[in-house]
Design a protein around this motif. Structure first.
Motif, PDB file in Angstrom:
ATOM      1  N   UNK A  60     -15.321  -6.048   8.160  1.00  0.00           N
ATOM      2  CA  UNK A  60     -14.331  -4.967   8.073  1.00  0.00           C
ATOM      3  C   UNK A  60     -13.052  -5.594   7.512  1.00  0.00           C
ATOM      4  N   UNK A  61     -12.569  -5.047   6.387  1.00  0.00           N
ATOM      5  CA  UNK A  61     -11.339  -5.558   5.770  1.00  0.00           C
ATOM      6  C   UNK A  61     -10.292  -4.451   5.806  1.00  0.00           C
ATOM      7  N   UNK A  62      -9.107  -4.796   6.258  1.00  0.00           N
ATOM      8  CA  UNK A  62      -8.077  -3.793   6.538  1.00  0.00           C
ATOM      9  C   UNK A  62      -6.834  -4.052   5.696  1.00  0.00           C
ATOM     10  N   UNK A  63      -6.416  -3.025   4.953  1.00  0.00           N
ATOM     11  CA  UNK A  63      -5.113  -3.073   4.286  1.00  0.00           C
ATOM     12  C   UNK A  63      -4.145  -2.296   5.159  1.00  0.00           C
ATOM     13  N   UNK A  64      -3.157  -2.966   5.702  1.00  0.00           N
ATOM     14  CA  UNK A  64      -2.320  -2.331   6.723  1.00  0.00           C
ATOM     15  C   UNK A  64      -0.895  -2.098   6.240  1.00  0.00           C
ATOM     16  N   UNK A  65      -0.321  -0.992   6.650  1.00  0.00           N
ATOM     17  CA  UNK A  65       1.104  -0.743   6.388  1.00  0.00           C
ATOM     18  C   UNK A  65       1.920  -0.922   7.671  1.00  0.00           C
ATOM     19  N   UNK A  66       1.294  -1.459   8.715  1.00  0.00           N
ATOM     20  CA  UNK A  66       2.016  -1.639   9.994  1.00  0.00           C
ATOM     21  C   UNK A  66       3.247  -2.526   9.789  1.00  0.00           C
ATOM     22  N   UNK A  67       3.072  -3.636   9.068  1.00  0.00           N
ATOM     23  CA  UNK A  67       4.193  -4.546   8.810  1.00  0.00           C
ATOM     24  C   UNK A  67       5.229  -3.924   7.892  1.00  0.00           C
ATOM     25  N   UNK A 237      -3.746  -9.544   2.318  1.00  0.00           N
ATOM     26  CA  UNK A 237      -2.405 -10.114   2.212  1.00  0.00           C
ATOM     27  C   UNK A 237      -1.657  -9.468   1.042  1.00  0.00           C
ATOM     28  N   UNK A 238      -0.349  -9.660   1.032  1.00  0.00           N
ATOM     29  CA  UNK A 238       0.472  -9.127  -0.054  1.00  0.00           C
ATOM     30  C   UNK A 238       0.150  -9.774  -1.400  1.00  0.00           C
ATOM     31  N   UNK A 239      -0.495 -10.956  -1.385  1.00  0.00           N
ATOM     32  CA  UNK A 239      -0.808 -11.648  -2.648  1.00  0.00           C
ATOM     33  C   UNK A 239      -2.106 -11.154  -3.277  1.00  0.00           C
ATOM     34  N   UNK A 240      -2.753 -10.168  -2.630  1.00  0.00           N
ATOM     35  CA  UNK A 240      -3.992  -9.637  -3.187  1.00  0.00           C
ATOM     36  C   UNK A 240      -5.240 -10.324  -2.662  1.00  0.00           C
ATOM     37  N   UNK A 241      -5.075 -11.328  -1.798  1.00  0.00           N
ATOM     38  CA  UNK A 241      -6.231 -11.964  -1.159  1.00  0.00           C
ATOM     39  C   UNK A 241      -6.389 -11.444   0.263  1.00  0.00           C
ATOM     40  N   UNK A 242      -7.439 -11.909   0.948  1.00  0.00           N
ATOM     41  CA  UNK A 242      -7.590 -11.531   2.356  1.00  0.00           C
ATOM     42  C   UNK A 242      -7.492 -12.778   3.230  1.00  0.00           C
ATOM     43  N   UNK A 243      -7.185 -12.571   4.498  1.00  0.00           N
ATOM     44  CA  UNK A 243      -7.123 -13.679   5.458  1.00  0.00           C
ATOM     45  C   UNK A 243      -7.770 -13.217   6.756  1.00  0.00           C
ATOM     46  N   UNK A 254       3.029 -12.112   5.835  1.00  0.00           N
ATOM     47  CA  UNK A 254       2.185 -12.063   4.629  1.00  0.00           C
ATOM     48  C   UNK A 254       1.472 -10.721   4.457  1.00  0.00           C
ATOM     49  N   UNK A 255       1.658  -9.814   5.424  1.00  0.00           N
ATOM     50  CA  UNK A 255       1.061  -8.474   5.287  1.00  0.00           C
ATOM     51  C   UNK A 255       2.108  -7.456   4.845  1.00  0.00           C
ATOM     52  N   UNK A 256       3.301  -7.918   4.425  1.00  0.00           N
ATOM     53  CA  UNK A 256       4.407  -6.991   4.154  1.00  0.00           C
ATOM     54  C   UNK A 256       4.061  -5.921   3.121  1.00  0.00           C
ATOM     55  N   UNK A 257       3.193  -6.238   2.148  1.00  0.00           N
ATOM     56  CA  UNK A 257       2.768  -5.225   1.167  1.00  0.00           C
ATOM     57  C   UNK A 257       1.250  -5.137   1.126  1.00  0.00           C
ATOM     58  N   UNK A 258       0.625  -5.280   2.288  1.00  0.00           N
ATOM     59  CA  UNK A 258      -0.835  -5.364   2.380  1.00  0.00           C
ATOM     60  C   UNK A 258      -1.548  -4.142   1.814  1.00  0.00           C
ATOM     61  N   UNK A 478     -11.162   0.744  -1.104  1.00  0.00           N
ATOM     62  CA  UNK A 478     -12.153   0.066  -1.933  1.00  0.00           C
ATOM     63  C   UNK A 478     -11.662  -1.336  -2.317  1.00  0.00           C
ATOM     64  N   UNK A 479     -10.357  -1.461  -2.574  1.00  0.00           N
ATOM     65  CA  UNK A 479      -9.779  -2.769  -2.907  1.00  0.00           C
ATOM     66  C   UNK A 479      -9.963  -3.776  -1.782  1.00  0.00           C
ATOM     67  N   UNK A 480      -9.958  -3.279  -0.540  1.00  0.00           N
ATOM     68  CA  UNK A 480     -10.179  -4.167   0.616  1.00  0.00           C
ATOM     69  C   UNK A 480     -11.554  -4.836   0.510  1.00  0.00           C
ATOM     70  N   UNK A 481     -12.546  -4.062   0.056  1.00  0.00           N
ATOM     71  CA  UNK A 481     -13.917  -4.573  -0.048  1.00  0.00           C
ATOM     72  C   UNK A 481     -14.040  -5.581  -1.196  1.00  0.00           C
ATOM     73  N   UNK A 482     -13.228  -5.390  -2.255  1.00  0.00           N
ATOM     74  CA  UNK A 482     -13.325  -6.224  -3.459  1.00  0.00           C
ATOM     75  C   UNK A 482     -12.542  -7.540  -3.336  1.00  0.00           C
ATOM     76  N   UNK A 483     -11.461  -7.546  -2.546  1.00  0.00           N
ATOM     77  CA  UNK A 483     -10.495  -8.650  -2.559  1.00  0.00           C
ATOM     78  C   UNK A 483     -11.123  -9.999  -2.217  1.00  0.00           C
ATOM     79  N   UNK A 484     -10.644 -11.040  -2.909  1.00  0.00           N
ATOM     80  CA  UNK A 484     -11.062 -12.418  -2.612  1.00  0.00           C
ATOM     81  C   UNK A 484     -10.288 -12.937  -1.402  1.00  0.00           C
TER      82      UNK A 484
END
Length: 686
Positions: A60-67, A237-243, A254-258, A478-484
């Motif tokens: 499960x990959x999450x792009x969050x706007x919480x931060x 992460x904001x850099x387009x990768x996941x952690x 690092x999630x400021x623009x996740x 969908x980008x969450x699934x694709x991200x490196x």
């Protein structure tokens, strides 16, 4: 065997779900209202709408706007700072800038109250020499004082800690022994880079976000596990990768623009596959319009971003320009009689007037509803039965029409014209003002509202075409699934190139590679490849602005062979000449910072699996509806977009409808379905 990957993007209005079955290549999408104040409710109900058994899910990959939201709304935690004597006001003084350029007034409140910024005796010099060892008793006293003041997190910010972290490391260890939770941020761990304010700001904002973001992620992870999930939970992460989630809880800054970053990743991948490596993305949700430029398939990364005035984060982030022009942005007329859009938004609660949930002020979505561009019988998101067109019309007439002397339809068109003008301005900002010719670029609208405005963007900005992805409303998910998977590192070197210690430089590179590869090894994900990239921030002696210099580095079996002094010099000359067109003869060259990026390339799924199979234009045709364009009603063809076959050509005016968005093809445009199920919108041949 678990083979499903889920991407979840929580936006201000909707939570989007993208489920990919890696075995069959099949994708499913879902869209549910975002829950407030705890967003985890919408997160779990969205997954539950498509997945019954969480044990079948591997990632499960999450792009969050919480931060992002915590920073923009100033809703982070109450925090404290422990810093070097004399430096408690660095966060407040910033770079001696002001919120408004003109005039002598301006106020700024840092995220840490001055009463909670405490000083302790210690001093490290810029060359790393320790002049004054840290007074650990003073550090412990300061920490206890902050605990007593109910601070939930603390940042330790010492002068020149990037050059030698000994004093700061000792202080952090002492604080962690007595601090009641894990929320202790250290500037030398988060940003071991020269420039005091940026290092202090990034670390303080990390502490400010930590209780909020780590608590939220912990609740999500617990709920997933309780539901039978045994796979890996990762964060964009904001850099387009996941952690992994532990890194995100430790480094929430690092999630400021996740969330927005995830959409840009997907847009770049879709556009490249469709044959358009130059694309400007426009993510229009309920609250904002986020724009980013991708040139030759590469997203623009900014080393530093100002989330809001004085709130500087120095960490690589995809360059995203945000304006308050979402579907829920409220239209209002000011005292001077000018029509404005936003920045206030109706969000998902109460939402636009047409939602019938208590809002009485008109929004951009209301204007689209009144002009017939959105079907009132089938609202996206699935919670409402129908939209109240008459209420939307009355609100537009009351708040916009009457003050401007317009009827309801003219007022609705005026709202869209102002919204489109603001959106076009954001597109010009990232293209023309950066030296890119928009005629070379395609516009990719996504988010729930973007595809209603693509025709206006083509006309206003002069873009060649628009590409509407197959599932534009859930592109970020969908980008969450694709991200490196990616980790960025930085280390200040601050040395002249002549006689530089390449062994010491190589040791820093080796540490970055070892830490980055260890992170990849710990992940439960498979990687197709592992990549390392190294750049040096360099300048001539006396210059403050640096150029980014890519240096050739060999990494074999995790062992780094650093570049030679001559190789670095040659790379600098190439980069400097490309930037400024000339070199400074006999200038002394300096190496300021080393930046390393370690990336695990995740397997890509074949976008062709999203393409429609069979079908016909006739079968997708749903009838017509009167839609208002340019001061007149036009009979407009309606289609079920997902039923249109590859190769279908749809002349405007037409509306393509699907559960997560509405695609508008204006009268002088034509739409065509490509091999991936995207809709290409271009000007009709005269």
């Amino acid at each position: 065997m678990s083979s499903r990957m889920i991407g979840v993007d929580v936006g201000g209005t909707f939570t989007d779900i993208f489920v990919l079955d890696e075995t069959s290549g099949m994708a499913q999408v879902a869209k549910v209202p975002t829950t407030r104040p705890d967003q985890s409710g919408g997160f779990l109900s969205g997954i539950g709408a498509r997945v019954d058994d969480l044990s079948t899910v591997s990632v499960v990959v999450h792009g969050t706007t919480a931060g992002t939201n915590a920073l923009l709304e100033r809703k982070g935690a109450k925090i404290g700072v422990i810093t070097t004597q004399g430096l408690r006001d660095v966060l407040e003084m910033r770079r001696r800038d002001r919120p408004r350029t003109w005039g002598l007034r301006g106020d700024f409140t840092p995220v840490v109250d001055r009463a909670h910024r405490l000083e302790v005796p210690e001093r490290t010099l810029a060359d790393g020499t320790i002049r004054t060892p840290v007074d650990l008793d003073a550090v412990r006293t300061a920490a206890r004082q902050l605990i007593k003041a109910d601070c939930l997190a603390v940042a330790v910010l010492f002068a020149n800690a990037y050059a030698n972290d000994e004093n700061e490391a000792k202080a952090v260890a002492a604080v962690r022994e007595i601090w009641p939770n894990a929320h202790v941020s250290s500037s030398s761990e988060i940003l071991p880079e020269i420039r005091e304010f940026e290092r202090f700001s990034t670390t303080a904002l990390n502490a400010y976000l930590q209780p909020e973001v780590s608590g939220y992620l912990s609740r999500l992870e617990t709920a997933l596990k309780d539901g039978g999930f045994a796979g890996e939970f990762m964060i964009v992460q904001s850099n387009g990768g996941v952690m992994d989630v532990d890194t995100a809880a430790r480094l929430p800054v690092r999630t400021a623009l996740s969330g927005p970053a995830a959409g840009v990743i997907a847009a770049g991948y879709i556009a490249q596959a469709a044959g358009f490596p130059d694309v400007i993305t426009g993510d229009m949700g309920g609250t904002s319009f986020d724009v980013s430029l991708i040139a030759k398939g590469q997203s623009m990364l900014s080393p530093q971003t100002s989330i809001d005035f004085g709130m500087v984060v120095r960490s690589p982030m995809i360059e995203i320009t945000t304006i308050g022009a979402g579907g829920g942005s409220i239209a209002w007329v000011d005292k001077g009689g000018l029509l404005n859009i936003g920045p206030e938004s109706a969000g998902s609660t109460p939402g636009p007037v047409a939602y019938g949930q208590g809002n009485t002020r008109p929004t951009v979505t209301d204007a689209n509803v009144v002009l017939g561009r959105i079907d009132p019988e089938n609202p996206i998101g699935g919670k409402l039965e129908r939209l109240d067109v008459e209420a939307a019309k009355a609100a537009i007439l009351e708040h916009v029409g009457k003050p401007l002397g317009l009827d309801a339809l003219a007022a609705a068109e005026a709202i869209l014209r102002v919204a489109n003008s603001r959106m076009a301005g954001a597109l010009r900002l990232v293209s023309i003002e950066r030296g890119f010719d928009p005629k070379r670029f395609a516009f990719m609208p996504f988010g729930g509202g973007g595809a209603l405005h693509s025709g206006a963007m083509l006309a206003d900005v002069g873009l060649a075409r628009a590409i509407v992805p197959r599932y534009p409303g859930v592109t970020s998910a969908m980008g969450c699934v694709i991200a490196d998977m990616r980790q960025d590192f930085v280390q200040t070197i601050n040395a002249m190139l002549d006689g530089i210690n390449t062994d010491a430089l190589g040791a820093h590179m080796q540490r970055h590679v070892s830490d980055g590869l260890a992170m990849l090894d710990a992940a439960q994900t498979t990687f197709e490849a592992r990549e390392t990239a190294f750049t040096l921030d360099m300048a001539y002696l006396g210059q403050t602005h640096t150029v980014s210099v890519s240096v050739p580095v060999t990494v074999s079996d995790g062992i780094v062979t650093p570049p030679s002094e001559a190789q670095i010099g040659e790379a600098f000359d190439t980069a400097y000449r490309a930037t400024y067109g000339r070199l400074l003869n006999n200038g002394t060259r300096r190496v300021i910072n080393l930046r390393s990026a370690i990336t695990g390339k995740r397997p890509r799924f074949d976008l062709a699996t999203l393409a429609p199979v069979g079908g016909s234009v006739e079968a997708a045709y749903k009838g017509t509806r009167q839609v208002y364009f340019g001061g007149a009603w036009h009979e407009t063809a309606l289609y079920d977009r997902l039923a249109l076959p590859v190769g279908a050509i749809i002349p405007g005016p037409a509306i393509l409808e699907q559960p997560d968005t509405t695609v508008l093809i204006e009268p002088d445009l034509v739409g065509r379905v490509d091999a991936f199920g995207n809709t290409l919108i271009e000007r009709a041949d005269p």
